[in-house]
Motif scaffolding. Structure first.
Motif, mmCIF file in Angstrom:
data_model
loop_
_atom_site.group_PDB
_atom_site.id
_atom_site.type_symbol
_atom_site.label_atom_id
_atom_site.label_comp_id
_atom_site.label_asym_id
_atom_site.label_seq_id
_atom_site.Cartn_x
_atom_site.Cartn_y
_atom_site.Cartn_z
ATOM 1 N N ALA A 169 46.586 53.179 -6.854
ATOM 2 C CA ALA A 169 48.490 53.009 -8.225
ATOM 3 C C ALA A 169 47.774 52.574 -8.934
ATOM 4 N N LEU A 170 47.019 51.614 -9.224
ATOM 5 C CA LEU A 170 47.845 50.885 -10.577
ATOM 6 C C LEU A 170 47.396 51.482 -11.662
ATOM 7 N N ARG A 171 45.932 52.395 -11.265
ATOM 8 C CA ARG A 171 45.878 53.016 -12.105
ATOM 9 C C ARG A 171 46.124 53.688 -13.136
ATOM 10 N N HIS A 172 47.293 54.006 -12.069
ATOM 11 C CA HIS A 172 47.727 55.424 -12.610
ATOM 12 C C HIS A 172 49.585 55.339 -13.047
ATOM 13 N N ASP A 173 49.398 53.440 -12.781
ATOM 14 C CA ASP A 173 50.722 53.164 -13.296
ATOM 15 C C ASP A 173 52.049 53.064 -12.835
ATOM 16 N N CYS A 174 51.338 53.001 -11.659
ATOM 17 C CA CYS A 174 52.328 52.835 -10.504
ATOM 18 C C CYS A 174 52.067 51.601 -9.545
ATOM 19 N N PHE A 175 53.160 51.469 -8.898
ATOM 20 C CA PHE A 175 52.467 50.492 -7.832
ATOM 21 C C PHE A 175 52.256 51.123 -6.172
ATOM 22 N N ALA A 176 51.792 50.069 -5.585
ATOM 23 C CA ALA A 176 51.335 51.009 -3.701
ATOM 24 C C ALA A 176 51.947 49.441 -2.858
ATOM 25 N N THR A 177 53.113 49.438 -2.188
ATOM 26 C CA THR A 177 53.623 48.781 -1.444
ATOM 27 C C THR A 177 53.531 49.285 0.153
ATOM 28 N N PHE A 178 53.212 47.595 0.316
ATOM 29 C CA PHE A 178 53.304 47.685 2.198
ATOM 30 C C PHE A 178 54.821 47.133 2.883
ATOM 31 N N MET A 179 55.393 47.332 2.091
ATOM 32 C CA MET A 179 56.909 46.552 2.949
ATOM 33 C C MET A 179 57.083 47.329 3.903
ATOM 34 N N ALA A 180 57.493 46.377 4.376
ATOM 35 C CA ALA A 180 58.469 47.256 5.541
ATOM 36 C C ALA A 180 59.553 48.335 5.204
ATOM 37 N N LYS A 181 60.403 47.752 4.414
ATOM 38 C CA LYS A 181 61.578 48.027 4.116
ATOM 39 C C LYS A 181 61.847 48.477 2.309
ATOM 40 N N PRO A 182 61.002 49.029 1.811
ATOM 41 C CA PRO A 182 60.984 48.588 0.044
ATOM 42 C C PRO A 182 62.297 49.058 -0.553
ATOM 43 N N ILE A 183 62.710 50.322 0.354
ATOM 44 C CA ILE A 183 63.380 51.022 -1.256
ATOM 45 C C ILE A 183 65.174 51.016 0.008
ATOM 46 N N GLU A 184 66.089 50.497 -0.550
ATOM 47 C CA GLU A 184 67.303 51.351 0.556
ATOM 48 C C GLU A 184 67.572 51.944 0.183
ATOM 49 N N GLY A 185 67.999 53.151 2.394
ATOM 50 C CA GLY A 185 68.215 53.972 2.108
ATOM 51 C C GLY A 185 67.088 55.705 2.223
ATOM 52 N N GLU A 186 66.202 54.182 2.096
ATOM 53 C CA GLU A 186 64.909 55.940 2.941
ATOM 54 C C GLU A 186 63.969 54.790 4.456
ATOM 55 N N PRO A 187 63.542 55.559 5.281
ATOM 56 C CA PRO A 187 63.041 54.657 6.261
ATOM 57 C C PRO A 187 61.357 53.761 5.606
ATOM 58 N N GLY A 188 61.130 53.210 7.032
ATOM 59 C CA GLY A 188 60.665 51.701 6.220
ATOM 60 C C GLY A 188 58.580 52.695 6.990
ATOM 61 N N SER A 189 57.779 51.628 6.161
ATOM 62 C CA SER A 189 56.216 51.845 7.112
ATOM 63 C C SER A 189 56.120 51.159 7.864
ATOM 64 N N ALA A 190 55.395 52.244 8.517
ATOM 65 C CA ALA A 190 55.326 51.839 10.267
ATOM 66 C C ALA A 190 53.169 51.758 10.142
ATOM 67 N N MET A 191 52.556 51.101 11.212
ATOM 68 C CA MET A 191 51.485 50.404 11.299
ATOM 69 C C MET A 191 51.717 50.708 12.549
#
Length: 452
Positions: A239-261
């Motif tokens: 992600a950093l190679r393309h000027d963005c972040f990758a995040t593994f936070m469970a809930k990084p964006i308000e109003g969006e689904p969370g991320s599970a494993m």
């Protein structure tokens, strides 16, 4: 080429073939799953069999503070001995120099595994299965977000600008065009994984804006935990190679689904290499029911391992595609415990509760200990849920403090994982929770400042 390089996996040998190896990164996972260790010139690495790190790396919180040792002993930070596990050696393809990374075993000064190390806790769990003649098999699914750079923590996280020049949109699950919006990041993920010798089972667009799911092939728990540990790093670098972040936070964006494993799991009988969950006729076995019953009985006590931060519990809210129940069902994604469609030899149980923010070693050990205790206790699960199980959401802790209380009180889990590990984990997490409670949020200022 020095002798130690002959011990490397084929992919690592291919990566350095015909080139001068410059550096080796010597890594261990701390409680948070953060890579700790040392980088050294390859020439120096080849001359030493081990190196040292203080045991305090397992008492450090995610903010960099240190928890008090649970036994109230003085914090003298004795050295641990780190020995390379050469089968984990893999490329660092984003590095400017030719670099390898190697996960290390963590022992005390007389050669015993350090019980605080997450990888050792998982090895301990696998050995408990082996003592019964069983071998657990798992397959993790990794969900994460690709987001715009966020260098000011006071600002909300937002989706990235896609290839079209527009911000990536939500509600496009399984859309190929949605994945194409950040296709260059995905291309680098594939390239990095290939260089590191990892097999990706598939990548799909999930329901959130910029949310991606990456599936890994099934295998041994420690091997898969190592891969997830490595994958988190390589995805961030892509992600950093393309000027963005990758995040593994469970809930990084308000109003969006969370991320599970999500973790798929089965158990093999070591003596005949057959699935313990299917009999000779291909039918479900009593052991399969016992495994499910163990999950229902003990998952509340290990939520603190699967949901390790205050943010983790923002994922456990109704109506955001996150099962927050202990129901089980066949091919039912509203249940926390799902039995996917499969052939008898691949019969398995999918635990949909862990968040992607968990340490992969500890998230996997959390689900395995529940199934193990179920197999040992031979209890029966509740009847399967055949309808919408989202409405059954009152059996799990809803905040980190309550989760830690359940974790500290569960004797069978503490005995299986080791009291010393459980004590330091609880101490670190209570320290983090205390730090969080001292932070005043924008919601509090907006609604309480002038209204109460």
């Amino acid at each position: 080429m020095s002798d130690w390089t002959q011990e490397l996996p084929e992919a690592a040998q291919d990566y350095i073939a015909g080139r001068r190896l410059d550096e080796v990164e010597c890594l261990v996972s701390d409680l948070a799953g953060v890579a700790k260790g040392k980088a050294m010139p390859a020439s120096k690495f080849g001359k030493q069999k081990y190196f040292h790190l203080p045991n305090s790396i397992f008492a450090q919180t995610i903010t960099g503070e240190y928890a008090d040792m649970p036994d109230e002993s003085e914090f003298t930070e004795p050295d641990m001995v780190l020995v390379p596990d050469f089968k984990t050696a893999t490329a660092v393809p984003w590095s400017v120099d030719i670099t390898l990374q190697v996960i290390h075993d963590v022992n005390d000064q007389v050669g015993n595994p350090v019980p605080l190390a997450p990888r050792n806790v998982l090895k301990r769990m696998v050995q408990l299965y082996a003592d019964q003649g069983w071998k657990p098999i798992i397959a993790p699914e990794m969900e994460f977000y690709i987001v715009a750079r966020n260098i000011d923590p006071n600002q909300p996280v937002i989706p990235p600008i896609g290839r079209s020049g527009r911000r990536v949109m939500a509600n496009q699950a399984y859309s190929m065009s949605a994945v194409d919006e950040y296709g260059r990041v995905v291309d680098d993920i594939y390239d990095f994984a290939e260089a590191q010798g990892f097999e990706i089972d598939g990548i799909v667009q999930e329901g959130g804006a910029g949310q991606v799911e990456l599936n890994l092939s099934h295998g041994a728990p420690v091997d898969l935990a190592d891969e997830v540990f490595y994958f988190k790093r390589l995805i961030r670098e892509a992600a950093l190679r393309h000027d963005c972040f990758a995040t593994f936070m469970a809930k990084p964006i308000e109003g969006e689904p969370g991320s599970a494993m999500h973790i798929h799991q089965s158990v093999v009988d070591i003596t005949n290499d057959t699935n313990l969950f299917s009999n000779a006729k291909g039918e479900e076995t009593e052991e399969f029911m016992h495994f499910i019953a163990g999950m229902q009985s003990y998952l509340p006590a290990v939520v603190a391992l699967m949901a390790p931060y205050v943010n983790s519990y923002r994922r456990y809210v109704p109506d955001f595609a996150a099962p927050i129940n202990l129901e089980w069902g066949r091919d039912n994604r509203t249940t926390g415990l799902r039995v996917p469609i499969s052939e008898p030899e691949a019969r398995r149980l999918e635990n949909r509760l862990p968040g992607m923010d968990c340490n992969p070693y500890l998230g996997i050990v959390a689900t395995l200990v529940c199934g193990y205790l179920g197999l040992m206790e031979k209890k029966q699960p509740r009847p399967q849920a055949k309808g919408n199980a989202y409405i059954n959401a009152d059996e799990l802790p809803t905040n980190l403090g309550d989760a830690l209380d359940l974790f500290s009180e569960c004797v069978p889990v503490r005995e299986a994982l080791g009291a010393e590990f459980c004590d330091i984990y609880e101490a670190v997490k209570r320290n983090e929770y205390k730090e969080f409670l001292q932070v005043i949020s924008p919601w509090e200022r907006e609604h309480l400042l002038l209204n109460v």
